[in-house]
Scaffold this active site. Structure first.
Site, PDB file in Angstrom:
ATOM      1  N   HIS A  51       0.824  -1.199   0.000  1.00 38.53           N
ATOM      2  CA  HIS A  51       0.000   0.000   0.000  1.00 38.53           C
ATOM      3  C   HIS A  51       0.865   1.257   0.000  1.00 38.53           C
ATOM      4  O   HIS A  51       2.095   1.197   0.126  1.00 38.53           O
ATOM      5  CB  HIS A  51      -0.937  -0.013   1.206  1.00 38.53           C
ATOM      6  N   GLU A  53       1.329   3.675   2.137  1.00 38.91           N
ATOM      7  CA  GLU A  53       2.115   3.966   3.335  1.00 38.91           C
ATOM      8  C   GLU A  53       3.401   3.144   3.356  1.00 38.91           C
ATOM      9  O   GLU A  53       4.471   3.650   3.738  1.00 38.91           O
ATOM     10  CB  GLU A  53       1.290   3.664   4.596  1.00 38.91           C
ATOM     11  N   CYS A  80      -5.499   1.292   6.323  1.00 35.23           N
ATOM     12  CA  CYS A  80      -6.254   0.055   6.546  1.00 35.23           C
ATOM     13  C   CYS A  80      -5.903  -0.533   7.905  1.00 35.23           C
ATOM     14  O   CYS A  80      -4.805  -0.347   8.423  1.00 35.23           O
ATOM     15  CB  CYS A  80      -5.985  -0.948   5.424  1.00 35.23           C
ATOM     16  N   ALA A 159     -19.499   9.132 -29.263  1.00 33.51           N
ATOM     17  CA  ALA A 159     -19.031  10.179 -30.173  1.00 33.51           C
ATOM     18  C   ALA A 159     -20.186  10.539 -31.097  1.00 33.51           C
ATOM     19  O   ALA A 159     -20.956   9.666 -31.509  1.00 33.51           O
ATOM     20  CB  ALA A 159     -17.831   9.694 -30.978  1.00 33.51           C
ATOM     21  N   THR A 201     -23.361  -3.590 -31.791  1.00 33.65           N
ATOM     22  CA  THR A 201     -22.080  -2.891 -31.929  1.00 33.65           C
ATOM     23  C   THR A 201     -20.955  -3.887 -32.183  1.00 33.65           C
ATOM     24  O   THR A 201     -20.091  -3.673 -33.044  1.00 33.65           O
ATOM     25  CB  THR A 201     -21.778  -2.064 -30.664  1.00 33.65           C
ATOM     26  N   ASP A 205     -19.691  -3.232 -35.945  1.00 35.82           N
ATOM     27  CA  ASP A 205     -18.444  -2.459 -35.890  1.00 35.82           C
ATOM     28  C   ASP A 205     -17.218  -3.349 -35.735  1.00 35.82           C
ATOM     29  O   ASP A 205     -16.108  -2.932 -36.049  1.00 35.82           O
ATOM     30  CB  ASP A 205     -18.485  -1.458 -34.727  1.00 35.82           C
TER      31      ASP A 205
END
Length: 345
Positions: A51, A53, A80, A159, A201, A205
């Protein structure tokens, strides 16, 4: 700006470097300061690894190590207090005899919420909190949504041309955005856990849905294909990134492609539950129009990002969704395109 705010800003800057790599953990940055001099910096770099720290204290040079028990630790999120993939940071702070900790905001996760602060206070350490709380919560808006609402953070993106079309309405693909905007989209892909598209899609596409124009991780590709009608020859199934197929017939969640069963005519809430169960903290919904409209009508979205060409017009085709009456956060110009960012209030 006071010194606490200055160093917390630095924590936020550091934390952002972990974008796309630490989920479902939060983004965290830490700074160790002695007499207004930074002697250590760190951030959470990768899920399952040390982490912020830990990395901050590890960065302190040998020449400065004797200053640690006389320094102040700044951290953007509460340390934590539990054993997870790594030991608790609250114990590290206590063991290092750090006398003061400045916390940006509390961690809402049940295993932590207030416990880390209580532990270091019980050891006689001074705790100052919160500092730049709103900015620290904004930094981890995905994590807070994940924990507090128990669903992925949802970003809708499309878009559109200057006359509000997003597709040709036929098998011919309508190219709208310029190269700078396309690179921005790939950066966004690197920052989110997954990308979601509908069956039409994927079929018409044939997108790759990978991050190719930005140096960062690959998101999980998610497609809604209720009856498993998509051919495996599509780019989505090329193995270049993990693909998850949401469907109503088959459940094999561990392969690639992975098949995750959802109810017939699943609601947006049910789709998000399936993705939450896969521990996907954030979703970039890229289309098509019908899928985007479903999320808009359900109200289950957090951001909308609309890329509009200032010059290209289609005249006819598939109309783009209409962004609802909501908060326009900002506008950004990229060459011939403008990006509008909306937030669900």
């Amino acid at each position: 700006m006071n010194s606490h705010a200055y160093y917390m800003h630095r924590c936020i800057e550091l934390a952002q470097r972990g974008a796309g790599r630490v989920a479902p953990n939060p983004l965290v940055g830490a700074v160790l300061v002695h007499d207004d001099r930074i002697i250590g910096e760190g951030w959470h770099r990768q899920y399952g690894q040390p982490h912020a720290e830990v990395n901050c204290l590890a960065s302190v040079t040998e020449a400065d190590s004797h200053l640690v028990p006389y320094s102040t630790l700044y951290v953007s999120l509460e340390p934590c207090a539990h054993f997870g993939k790594t030991p608790p940071c609250s114990r590290l702070i206590i063991d290092q005899k750090i006398p003061r900790v400045v916390v940006g905001c509390r961690d809402p996760f049940t295993e932590v919420n207030g416990k880390g602060i209580e532990q270091v206070k019980a050891a006689g350490i001074e705790v100052i909190e919160p500092v730049l709380e709103a900015a620290c919560r904004e930094l981890n808006r995905r994590f807070f949504t994940w924990v507090e609402q128990q669903r992925p953070y949802v970003i809708l993106k499309w878009a559109q041309t200057a006359d509000d079309f997003m597709g040709s309405g036929s098998a011919d693909r309508l190219l709208i955005s310029g190269s700078a905007a396309q690179q921005r989209v790939h950066r966004w892909r690197s920052e989110e856990a997954a990308i979601l598209v509908g069956k039409r899609t994927a079929l018409y596409d044939n997108p790759q849905l990978t991050n190719r124009y930005w140096n960062g991780p690959q998101p999980v590709r998610v497609v809604i294909d209720s009856r498993l009608e998509l051919p495996l020859s599509l780019h989505l199934f090329d193995g270049h990134a993990r693909t998850v197929v949401l469907n109503e017939q088959k459940h094999h969640p561990d392969g690639n492609p992975a098949y995750v069963q959802v109810p017939a005519k699943a609601s947006v809430r049910e789709l998000l539950q399936a993705l939450y169960d896969l521990r996907l903290q954030s979703i970039l919904v890229e289309g098509g129009a019908a899928v985007l409209q479903r999320f808009l009508e359900a109200g289950l979205w957090d951001e909308i990002r609309v890329l509009e060409s200032r010059s290209k017009k289609a005249g006819t085709g598939l109309k783009a969704p209409v962004a609802p009456e909501t908060k326009l956060v900002r506008e950004e110009e990229l060459e011939q395109d403008v990006i509008r960012y909306y937030q669900n209030t």
